[in-house]
Design a protein around this motif. Structure first.
Motif, PDB file in Angstrom:
ATOM      1  N   ALA A  22       0.831  -1.202   0.000  1.00 55.48           N
ATOM      2  CA  ALA A  22       0.000   0.000   0.000  1.00 55.48           C
ATOM      3  C   ALA A  22       0.867   1.255   0.000  1.00 55.48           C
ATOM      4  CB  ALA A  22      -0.925  -0.002   1.216  1.00 55.48           C
ATOM      5  N   ILE A  36      -8.453  -0.475  -2.891  1.00 49.77           N
ATOM      6  CA  ILE A  36      -8.176  -1.663  -2.078  1.00 49.77           C
ATOM      7  C   ILE A  36      -7.842  -2.845  -2.980  1.00 49.77           C
ATOM      8  CG2 ILE A  36      -9.210  -3.371  -0.537  1.00 49.77           C
ATOM      9  CD1 ILE A  36     -10.714  -1.055   0.815  1.00 49.77           C
ATOM     10  N   LYS A  57      -9.694   1.579   3.672  1.00 46.97           N
ATOM     11  CA  LYS A  57      -8.425   2.121   3.182  1.00 46.97           C
ATOM     12  C   LYS A  57      -7.891   3.222   4.096  1.00 46.97           C
ATOM     13  CE  LYS A  57      -8.326   4.805  -0.495  1.00 46.97           C
ATOM     14  NZ  LYS A  57      -8.311   5.327  -1.880  1.00 46.97           N
TER      15      LYS A  57
END
Length: 217
Positions: A22, A36, A57
Motif C-alpha cells: 500500500a 483496495i 483504506k
C-alpha cells in the motif's frame, strides 16, 4: 512453538505485506487513486483478507502514518546518547530526523499532499506534537543547567521541529540538492547555535563527532 503462535506470526507477515505494498502504491499513485483491489493484487492476497486486518483504506493509511511516526522515534532514540547533555541530545535527534526523512522521502511527500485536503491533518499533527514534546523536555533541562537560552521551551522546541521539517521538505523537493549527511550536519549546527546560551557552549557541543546511525527498518 505452538500453532497459535505460528498463525500469529504468519498473520503479522501478511498484514505487513499489505502495508508495504500500500505504501508503494500510495507513493506512486496517491491515496485517492489507489484502490483496495490494487493493494490486495499487489500483495497477492484475497480481498477478504484485507478486511480481516483493516476496516477500510483510511484505517490502513492511518496505520502507515503511525508506523512511520514510531520508526522516526526509534531512529531518534537510536541516535541519542541518554548520558549526553541536553543540547547535544537535541543535535543528535535533529540530525537523525533529517536522515530518516530523506530515507523515507516518498512517504513524507505523500503525507504532505494528503494533508492539503485536511483528511489526515490530525495524524500529521500528532507526530509533530510528539516531536515537539520530546524536544521541549530536553530544552527545559538545558535551560535549568544554563546551557540553553532562557526562553519559553515550547517556542524553542517548535523552532527545532520546524527547522528539521522544512529543511527535510526542501531536500526531498529538490530545492536543496545537498548530500543528506551534509544537510543533517548543517541542521545540527543551526539548531545548536540557535539554542545555545553562549558561543562557548555551542562550540563545545559542535566539537563532538557524530557518526550517522543506520536507519531502523
Amino acid at each position: 512453538m505452538s500453532d497459535d503462535r505460528r498463525l500469529t506470526a504468519q498473520g503479522q507477515e501478511r498484514k505487513d505485506q499489505l502495508l508495504d505494498h500500500a505504501a508503494e502504491l500510495f507513493a506512486e499513485r496517491g491515496y485517492a487513486e489507489t484502490r483496495i483491489l490494487d493493494i490486495v493484487k499487489a500483495a497477492g492476497v484475497a480481498k477478504g483478507l484485507f478486511y480481516w486486518y483493516f476496516e477500510n483504506k483510511e484505517a490502513l493509511f492511518r496505520e502507515l502514518v503511525e508506523q512511520n511516526r514510531l520508526r522516526l522515534r526509534r531512529a531518534q532514540a537510536q541516535a541519542i546518547d541518554p548520558t549526553a547533555e541536553p543540547l547535544l541530545q537535541i543535535r543528535q535527534g535533529a540530525e537523525a530526523s533529517v536522515r530518516y526523512m530523506a530515507s523515507y522521502a516518498n512517504f513524507f511527500a505523500l503525507l504532505e499532499v494528503e494533508n492539503m485536503d485536511k483528511a489526515f491533518a490530525d495524524e500529521r499533527t500528532k507526530g509533530t506534537e510528539v516531536h515537539r514534546g520530546d524536544v521541549a523536555a530536553l530544552i527545559e533541562v538545558g535551560i535549568a543547567d544554563g546551557s540553553i537560552r532562557d526562553e519559553p521551551a515550547d517556542l524553542l522546541a517548535f523552532g527545532v521541529v520546524g527547522t528539521v521539517g522544512y529543511y527535510g521538505h526542501f531536500h526531498r523537493t529538490g530545492r536543496m540538492p545537498l548530500p543528506v549527511d551534509e544537510l543533517a550536519a548543517f541542521v545540527g549546527r543551526w539548531v545548536v547555535c540557535s539554542l545555545a546560551s553562549d558561543e562557548q557552549i555551542a562550540r563545545r557541543v559542535l566539537a563532538v563527532r557524530l557518526d550517522p546511525e543506520p536507519i531502523p527498518a
